[in-house]
Design an enzyme around this catalytic site. Structure first.
Site, PDB file in Angstrom:
ATOM      1  N   ASN A  37      73.047  90.039  49.851  1.00 21.23           N
ATOM      2  CA  ASN A  37      73.589  89.308  50.995  1.00 21.23           C
ATOM      3  C   ASN A  37      74.124  90.223  52.095  1.00 21.23           C
ATOM      4  O   ASN A  37      75.013  91.046  51.869  1.00 21.23           O
ATOM      5  CB  ASN A  37      74.711  88.385  50.502  1.00 21.23           C
ATOM      6  N   HIS A 122      80.914  74.086  42.799  1.00 16.97           N
ATOM      7  CA  HIS A 122      82.057  74.357  43.681  1.00 16.97           C
ATOM      8  C   HIS A 122      82.607  73.065  44.271  1.00 16.97           C
ATOM      9  O   HIS A 122      81.854  72.290  44.855  1.00 16.97           O
ATOM     10  CB  HIS A 122      81.632  75.212  44.872  1.00 16.97           C
ATOM     11  N   TYR A 159      88.624  82.268  52.277  1.00 16.24           N
ATOM     12  CA  TYR A 159      87.417  82.253  51.459  1.00 16.24           C
ATOM     13  C   TYR A 159      87.216  80.911  50.724  1.00 16.24           C
ATOM     14  O   TYR A 159      88.182  80.302  50.266  1.00 16.24           O
ATOM     15  CB  TYR A 159      87.477  83.375  50.400  1.00 16.24           C
ATOM     16  N   ASP A 212      88.391  81.181  42.267  1.00 18.56           N
ATOM     17  CA  ASP A 212      87.986  82.519  42.719  1.00 18.56           C
ATOM     18  C   ASP A 212      89.030  83.079  43.683  1.00 18.56           C
ATOM     19  O   ASP A 212      89.254  82.527  44.765  1.00 18.56           O
ATOM     20  CB  ASP A 212      86.621  82.415  43.421  1.00 18.56           C
ATOM     21  N   GLU A 238      89.038  84.295  38.838  1.00 15.66           N
ATOM     22  CA  GLU A 238      87.969  85.253  39.110  1.00 15.66           C
ATOM     23  C   GLU A 238      88.390  86.317  40.114  1.00 15.66           C
ATOM     24  O   GLU A 238      89.087  86.003  41.080  1.00 15.66           O
ATOM     25  CB  GLU A 238      86.788  84.442  39.668  1.00 15.66           C
ATOM     26  N   ASP A 239      87.928  87.525  39.890  1.00 17.80           N
ATOM     27  CA  ASP A 239      88.173  88.645  40.804  1.00 17.80           C
ATOM     28  C   ASP A 239      89.599  88.658  41.348  1.00 17.80           C
ATOM     29  O   ASP A 239      89.820  88.629  42.567  1.00 17.80           O
ATOM     30  CB  ASP A 239      87.167  88.612  41.969  1.00 17.80           C
ATOM     31  N   GLU A 264      80.843  90.213  39.794  1.00 19.70           N
ATOM     32  CA  GLU A 264      79.707  89.816  40.635  1.00 19.70           C
ATOM     33  C   GLU A 264      79.252  90.953  41.547  1.00 19.70           C
ATOM     34  O   GLU A 264      78.097  90.969  41.956  1.00 19.70           O
ATOM     35  CB  GLU A 264      80.026  88.554  41.443  1.00 19.70           C
ATOM     36  N   ARG A 285      80.717  88.841  34.989  1.00 23.26           N
ATOM     37  CA  ARG A 285      79.990  87.995  35.948  1.00 23.26           C
ATOM     38  C   ARG A 285      78.782  88.652  36.600  1.00 23.26           C
ATOM     39  O   ARG A 285      78.243  88.154  37.586  1.00 23.26           O
ATOM     40  CB  ARG A 285      80.976  87.537  37.036  1.00 23.26           C
ATOM     41  N   HIS A 314      77.256  85.193  38.014  1.00 24.82           N
ATOM     42  CA  HIS A 314      77.320  84.808  39.418  1.00 24.82           C
ATOM     43  C   HIS A 314      76.071  83.990  39.749  1.00 24.82           C
ATOM     44  O   HIS A 314      74.971  84.369  39.360  1.00 24.82           O
ATOM     45  CB  HIS A 314      77.296  86.132  40.214  1.00 24.82           C
ATOM     46  N   ASP A 318      73.208  82.818  47.634  1.00 25.46           N
ATOM     47  CA  ASP A 318      72.589  84.045  48.150  1.00 25.46           C
ATOM     48  C   ASP A 318      71.819  84.807  47.077  1.00 25.46           C
ATOM     49  O   ASP A 318      71.209  85.835  47.367  1.00 25.46           O
ATOM     50  CB  ASP A 318      73.600  84.941  48.869  1.00 25.46           C
ATOM     51  N   GLU A 341      77.322  80.085  36.942  1.00 24.95           N
ATOM     52  CA  GLU A 341      77.599  79.458  38.242  1.00 24.95           C
ATOM     53  C   GLU A 341      76.311  78.888  38.829  1.00 24.95           C
ATOM     54  O   GLU A 341      75.253  79.502  38.722  1.00 24.95           O
ATOM     55  CB  GLU A 341      78.180  80.523  39.201  1.00 24.95           C
ATOM     56  N   TRP A 404      87.813  91.388  51.503  1.00 19.88           N
ATOM     57  CA  TRP A 404      87.286  90.042  51.664  1.00 19.88           C
ATOM     58  C   TRP A 404      86.855  89.517  50.306  1.00 19.88           C
ATOM     59  O   TRP A 404      86.327  90.233  49.499  1.00 19.88           O
ATOM     60  CB  TRP A 404      86.069  90.016  52.621  1.00 19.88           C
TER      61      TRP A 404
HETATM   62  C1  CS2 Z   1      81.294  84.258  45.228  1.00 17.29           C
HETATM   63  C2  CS2 Z   1      80.307  84.276  46.318  1.00 17.29           C
HETATM   64  O1  CS2 Z   1      80.116  82.647  44.075  1.00 17.29           O
HETATM   65  C3  CS2 Z   1      81.066  83.403  44.048  1.00 17.29           C
HETATM   66  O2  CS2 Z   1      81.854  83.505  43.162  1.00 17.29           O
HETATM   67  O3  CS2 Z   1      82.317  85.123  45.147  1.00 17.29           O
HETATM   68  O4  CS2 Z   1      80.600  83.219  47.206  1.00 17.29           O
HETATM   69  C4  CS2 Z   1      80.231  85.605  47.078  1.00 17.29           C
HETATM   70  O5  CS2 Z   1      81.234  85.664  48.013  1.00 17.29           O
HETATM   71  C5  CS2 Z   1      78.903  85.727  47.719  1.00 17.29           C
HETATM   72  O6  CS2 Z   1      77.925  85.647  46.753  1.00 17.29           O
HETATM   73  C6  CS2 Z   1      78.778  87.034  48.480  1.00 17.29           C
HETATM   74  O7  CS2 Z   1      77.472  87.266  48.802  1.00 17.29           O
HETATM   75 MG    MG Z   2      83.174  85.096  43.238  1.00 16.72          MG
END
Ligand code: CS2
Ligand code: MG
Length: 404
Positions: A37, A122, A159, A212, A238-239, A264, A285, A314, A318, A341, A404
């Site tokens: 991405n 989501h 986000y 997330d 997550e993260d 991810e 992930r 993940h 994308d 996911e 980010w």
């Molecule tokens: C993400 C994505 O799906 C997820 O958990 O963190 O939205 C991520 O930000 C994108 O795949 C970035 O390309």
């Molecule tokens: Mg994520």
């Protein structure tokens, strides 16, 4: 099984995807996902300019040797661009092997370990009420695991929230420069527990709920959050913090039993060695598309199994439907599967990538067709030329660039 052609396609049916197609002299072809991405053309060039010319003449049946050749043989190892390119080759070769054997890829890996793959979707909202509405909608669709994100009051844009009510969430935006999102850890930490409380109060505890944090916190802040939401029994957070500093996760672990999912952005087993060995995470992930294909992900999963870490790959929009299909085959086989996911794809995307997977009652199945069970429509793809697009960046309220 001599390779006679290796072609790269870049197409933008609503968003950019990079696809590799490998053809053998017998006329069998396999396809792989090379989408990274916001950096799509770098992988396309790495393939086109360096790997594809070398692939021609190689024996498509030697998946392992080709993987080793492009990993070790480049001298420069790892990195998202290299590992995504290798992943696309690997996926296409597994697709070919499955077609030749007349078996779905999960059968080549050792056969199904389950009847279907539980996927999470989501739910998002610009307010808690909007999130609850979206949650109900996804529950009705049959999902048993739902990620919850909502706009943090007082932050201009954060986000995980779709641009308008009801629209699918898409972080990348078209154009040369990235969008700028904002961040305030204090506002987020005050808000997040209220969001989980509202979800559990309304819908109870039967579903898995996930969240997330997208790399925004320091380890101690993440520890505080994990501890403050234990009563809501998250399937994972997550993260919570950027994972370059793997020992940082020790601090989180010392304070909370909220499970952690990370990986991810990882592209190799070396990125998660310490996290797994020290049992600092519960779910890994990484994906087939960004971590070296099925060949390398299988290694990561086996290593994780030794430490009771399960997979939680993940699956954003994308990752192309080819990468998703390959992920579903791995999920069907992997003994230490956790959750997958699935963000879904637009109709236009599905006109370019012809899928055969099924979704029923919260579970997906990749199909029993030989290979990956997915096709790429080159004619349709030509209608949608590449468009520059970027992931956003984040800044604190005083302008400081943040994760980010
Ligand atoms: C993400 C994505 O799906 C997820 O958990 O963190 O939205 C991520 O930000 C994108 O795949 C970035 O390309
Ligand atoms: Mg994520």
């Amino acid at each position: 099984m001599k390779i006679i052609k290796a072609e790269v396609f870049v197409t933008c049916p609503d968003r950019n995807f990079v696809t590799l197609k490998i053809t053998t002299e017998e006329g069998v072809y396999g396809i792989g996902d090379a989408t990274l991405n916001g950096r799509e053309l770098s992988v396309a060039s790495y393939l086109q300019d360096h790997l594809c010319p070398q692939l021609v003449g190689m024996d498509a049946s030697r998946i392992e040797d080709i993987w080793q050749t492009f990993y070790r043989g480049a001298y420069w190892r790892r990195g998202p661009v290299t590992m995504t390119a290798i992943a696309a080759i690997d996926m296409a070769l597994w697709d070919i092997k499955g077609k030749v054997a007349g078996m779905p890829v999960y059968d080549l890996l050792g056969g199904a370990s389950r009847e279907g793959v539980m996927v999470y979707c989501h739910a998002t909202g610009h307010s808690i009420d909007e999130l609850l509405e979206d949650y109900a909608k996804h529950q009705e669709m049959g999902f048993k695991a739902i990620r919850v994100q909502a706009k943090v009051p007082g932050i201009a844009s954060n986000y995980g929230i779709s641009k308008s009510k009801g629209a699918a969430y898409e972080p990348a935006s078209k154009g040369i420069r990235p969008d700028v999102e904002s961040w305030s850890t204090e506002k987020y930490l005050n808000f997040a527990p209220k969001m989980f409380e509202a979800v559990r109060n309304k819908f109870g505890f039967d579903d898995h709920i996930l969240h997330d944090i997208h790399h925004r916190l320091t380890p101690m802040e993440a520890a505080r959050l994990g501890k403050s939401v234990e009563d809501y029994k998250l399937f994972w957070m997550e993260d919570p913090t950027p994972a370059e500093n793997q020992e940082g996760f020790r601090l989180i672990r010392q304070h909370t039993t909220t499970p952690i999912a990370v990986g991810e952005v990882f592209n190799s087993i070396w990125d998660c060695k310490q996290l797994i060995e020290e049992q600092l995470i519960d779910y890994i992930r990484s994906t087939v598309t960004h971590a070296g294909g099925i060949t390398h992900m299988r290694r990561i999963a086996d290593f994780a199994a030794m430490y009771q870490v399960r997979t939680g790959s993940h699956g954003p929009s994308d990752i192309s439907p080819i990468g998703m299909a390959a992920g579903l085959h791995l999920d069907m086989w992997v003994p230490n599967f956790g959750l997958q996911e699935f963000m879904g794809y637009s109709e236009r995307m599905l006109s370019v990538f012809e899928t055969n997977w099924t979704f029923e009652n919260g579970y997906m199945h990749p199909s029993n067709k030989p290979g990956l069970g997915i096709d790429f429509n080159e004619e349709e793809a030509k209608k949608y030329p590449y468009q520059p697009a970027n992931l956003p960046i984040a800044r604190l309220e005083d302008g400081t660039l943040w994760n980010w």
